[in-house]
Design a protein around this motif. Structure first.
Motif, mmCIF file in Angstrom:
data_model
loop_
_atom_site.group_PDB
_atom_site.id
_atom_site.type_symbol
_atom_site.label_atom_id
_atom_site.label_comp_id
_atom_site.label_asym_id
_atom_site.label_seq_id
_atom_site.Cartn_x
_atom_site.Cartn_y
_atom_site.Cartn_z
ATOM 1 N N UNK A 34 0.838 -1.187 0.000
ATOM 2 C CA UNK A 34 0.000 0.000 0.000
ATOM 3 C C UNK A 34 0.875 1.240 0.000
ATOM 4 N N UNK A 35 0.673 2.099 0.983
ATOM 5 C CA UNK A 35 1.467 3.313 1.113
ATOM 6 C C UNK A 35 2.614 3.137 2.105
ATOM 7 N N UNK A 36 2.821 1.924 2.615
ATOM 8 C CA UNK A 36 3.857 1.665 3.613
ATOM 9 C C UNK A 36 5.076 1.011 2.977
ATOM 10 N N UNK A 37 6.205 1.258 3.589
ATOM 11 C CA UNK A 37 7.449 0.682 3.094
ATOM 12 C C UNK A 37 8.333 0.307 4.263
ATOM 13 N N UNK A 38 9.081 -0.791 4.105
ATOM 14 C CA UNK A 38 10.025 -1.219 5.138
ATOM 15 C C UNK A 38 11.231 -1.874 4.468
ATOM 16 N N UNK A 39 12.412 -1.586 4.995
ATOM 17 C CA UNK A 39 13.643 -2.232 4.554
ATOM 18 C C UNK A 39 14.026 -3.262 5.610
ATOM 19 N N UNK A 40 14.405 -4.457 5.167
ATOM 20 C CA UNK A 40 14.755 -5.508 6.117
ATOM 21 C C UNK A 40 15.804 -6.419 5.483
ATOM 22 N N UNK A 41 16.359 -7.302 6.291
ATOM 23 C CA UNK A 41 17.328 -8.287 5.813
ATOM 24 C C UNK A 41 16.858 -9.675 6.210
ATOM 25 N N UNK A 42 17.103 -10.620 5.342
ATOM 26 C CA UNK A 42 16.734 -12.009 5.600
ATOM 27 C C UNK A 42 17.967 -12.741 6.127
ATOM 28 N N UNK A 43 18.183 -12.649 7.431
ATOM 29 C CA UNK A 43 19.366 -13.271 8.020
ATOM 30 C C UNK A 43 19.321 -14.790 7.896
ATOM 31 N N UNK A 44 18.165 -15.371 8.149
ATOM 32 C CA UNK A 44 18.064 -16.818 8.064
ATOM 33 C C UNK A 44 18.282 -17.329 6.659
ATOM 34 N N UNK A 45 17.680 -16.649 5.678
ATOM 35 C CA UNK A 45 17.823 -17.080 4.290
ATOM 36 C C UNK A 45 19.242 -16.992 3.797
ATOM 37 N N UNK A 46 20.026 -16.078 4.368
ATOM 38 C CA UNK A 46 21.429 -15.914 3.981
ATOM 39 C C UNK A 46 22.358 -16.710 4.891
ATOM 40 N N UNK A 47 21.750 -17.519 5.785
ATOM 41 C CA UNK A 47 22.527 -18.302 6.757
ATOM 42 C C UNK A 47 23.480 -17.395 7.538
ATOM 43 N N UNK A 48 22.960 -16.265 7.936
ATOM 44 C CA UNK A 48 23.716 -15.300 8.700
ATOM 45 C C UNK A 48 23.099 -15.174 10.089
ATOM 46 N N UNK A 49 23.858 -14.612 11.015
ATOM 47 C CA UNK A 49 23.392 -14.483 12.390
ATOM 48 C C UNK A 49 23.077 -13.021 12.686
ATOM 49 N N UNK A 50 21.814 -12.711 13.024
ATOM 50 C CA UNK A 50 21.488 -11.314 13.336
ATOM 51 C C UNK A 50 22.265 -10.780 14.530
ATOM 52 N N UNK A 51 22.802 -11.684 15.360
ATOM 53 C CA UNK A 51 23.574 -11.232 16.517
ATOM 54 C C UNK A 51 24.892 -10.586 16.097
ATOM 55 N N UNK A 52 25.325 -10.865 14.870
ATOM 56 C CA UNK A 52 26.545 -10.247 14.354
ATOM 57 C C UNK A 52 26.259 -8.916 13.664
ATOM 58 N N UNK A 53 24.999 -8.569 13.540
ATOM 59 C CA UNK A 53 24.630 -7.348 12.827
ATOM 60 C C UNK A 53 24.929 -6.119 13.669
ATOM 61 N N UNK A 54 25.048 -5.002 13.003
ATOM 62 C CA UNK A 54 25.140 -3.726 13.693
ATOM 63 C C UNK A 54 23.821 -3.512 14.438
ATOM 64 N N UNK A 55 23.887 -3.344 15.744
ATOM 65 C CA UNK A 55 22.671 -3.304 16.565
ATOM 66 C C UNK A 55 21.729 -2.177 16.147
ATOM 67 N N UNK A 56 22.283 -1.057 15.758
ATOM 68 C CA UNK A 56 21.429 0.063 15.350
ATOM 69 C C UNK A 56 20.662 -0.277 14.091
ATOM 70 N N UNK A 57 21.346 -0.942 13.135
ATOM 71 C CA UNK A 57 20.677 -1.323 11.890
ATOM 72 C C UNK A 57 19.576 -2.347 12.179
ATOM 73 N N UNK A 58 19.919 -3.330 13.011
ATOM 74 C CA UNK A 58 18.938 -4.370 13.332
ATOM 75 C C UNK A 58 17.724 -3.758 14.012
ATOM 76 N N UNK A 59 17.961 -2.843 14.920
ATOM 77 C CA UNK A 59 16.871 -2.133 15.599
ATOM 78 C C UNK A 59 15.971 -1.448 14.583
#
Length: 268
Positions: A34-59
């Motif tokens: 609709x009129x909403x938008x969100x940017x996100x990352x698929x950590x699981x699909x990339x076999x990556x760990x969100x715990x290694x992400x920059x906390x501000x970005x993850x937030x």
């Protein structure tokens, strides 16, 4: 020699571990609903760990998806009220969500599950992000689970509106097909019958008379308007009631999808 081999193996292992630790974050995915938008990352699909992400970005990413889900839920809360001004717009939003939102929900759930394993899960806004995210996931999935029934009902209503709009033309066509230019009063010729959405049925006669029957009630005769005394004597209500009773049920003009009661022939 053994010492040298050990140092080489340790160096290789350290390099491998360093490579794993420095694995780049998954690419940002852009989602619009609709009129909403969100940017996100698929950590699981990339076999990556969100715990290694920059906390501000993850937030920011988790908060953005939570916000989009909240707007989706709020933007479809009038689906059960067809009379709401924004109902048509909300139906379109639901259609869009039905096609694209499930994947985003799965990714968001996986990311929140990964967050629960992080050492910083209890820091800052993360506890509320996680709590709210789980709540929104449940509400959004519930809304999507109802989408088939909601969209089917909306399609029926749209078909009924179209049917109602086109009713005068169908009646006019039937009159031109079955009635003479100057129909005789009292002939009791049915040219068109229609069943309304509430189950009430009306049989129209070429001379202007009608037989009307509400759902579950007895049929009643309505004589043509502006009859003079001579023509009024020609009108015999039993003939009209009988003609309506014998009019083929399959030729009655009914609303789409069988929403009105099937019985529409008056008792003789």
């Amino acid at each position: 020699m053994k010492s040298l081999r050990r140092r080489v193996l340790l160096a290789a292992l350290g390099t491998a571990l360093s490579a794993c630790a420095s694995r780049p974050a998954p690419p940002v995915q852009h989602y619009t609903l609709g009129m909403s938008r969100a940017d996100y990352r698929d950590y699981g699909g990339a076999k990556s760990d969100p715990c290694d992400a920059e906390q501000r970005w993850l937030n920011d990413e988790l908060t953005a998806v939570n916000g989009l889900l909240a707007r989706f839920i709020n933007g479809t809360e009038q689906l059960s009220n067809p009379r709401a001004l924004e109902h048509a717009q909300q139906v379109e939003l639901l259609k869009e969500a039905q096609a694209s939102l499930p994947k985003v929900l799965d990714v968001h759930e996986g990311n929140l599950r990964g967050l629960a394993r992080c050492g910083f899960k209890d820091k800052g806004a993360f506890p509320e992000i996680s709590r709210r995210g789980q709540e929104l996931l449940k509400e959004a999935r519930t809304r999507l689970s109802e989408s088939d029934a909601v969209l089917a009902a909306a399609a029926v209503r749209a078909a009924q509106e179209k049917w109602k709009e086109e009713t005068p033309q169908r009646e006019s066509t039937a009159r031109g097909t079955w009635c003479t230019a100057n129909p005789k009063v009292g002939e009791a010729t049915v040219f068109y019958a229609r069943q309304g959405l509430a189950g009430d049925t009306t049989w129209h006669f070429c001379d202007g008379a009608r037989v009307e029957q509400r759902a579950g009630a007895e049929p009643t005769f309505v004589e043509p308007e502006d009859l003079n005394r001579k023509d009024r004597r020609k009108v015999q209500p039993p003939r009209y009631l009988e003609a309506a009773a014998h009019f083929p049920a399959e030729e009655i003009d009914r609303p789409p999808d069988g929403t009105a009661p099937k019985s529409a022939s008056p008792a003789p």
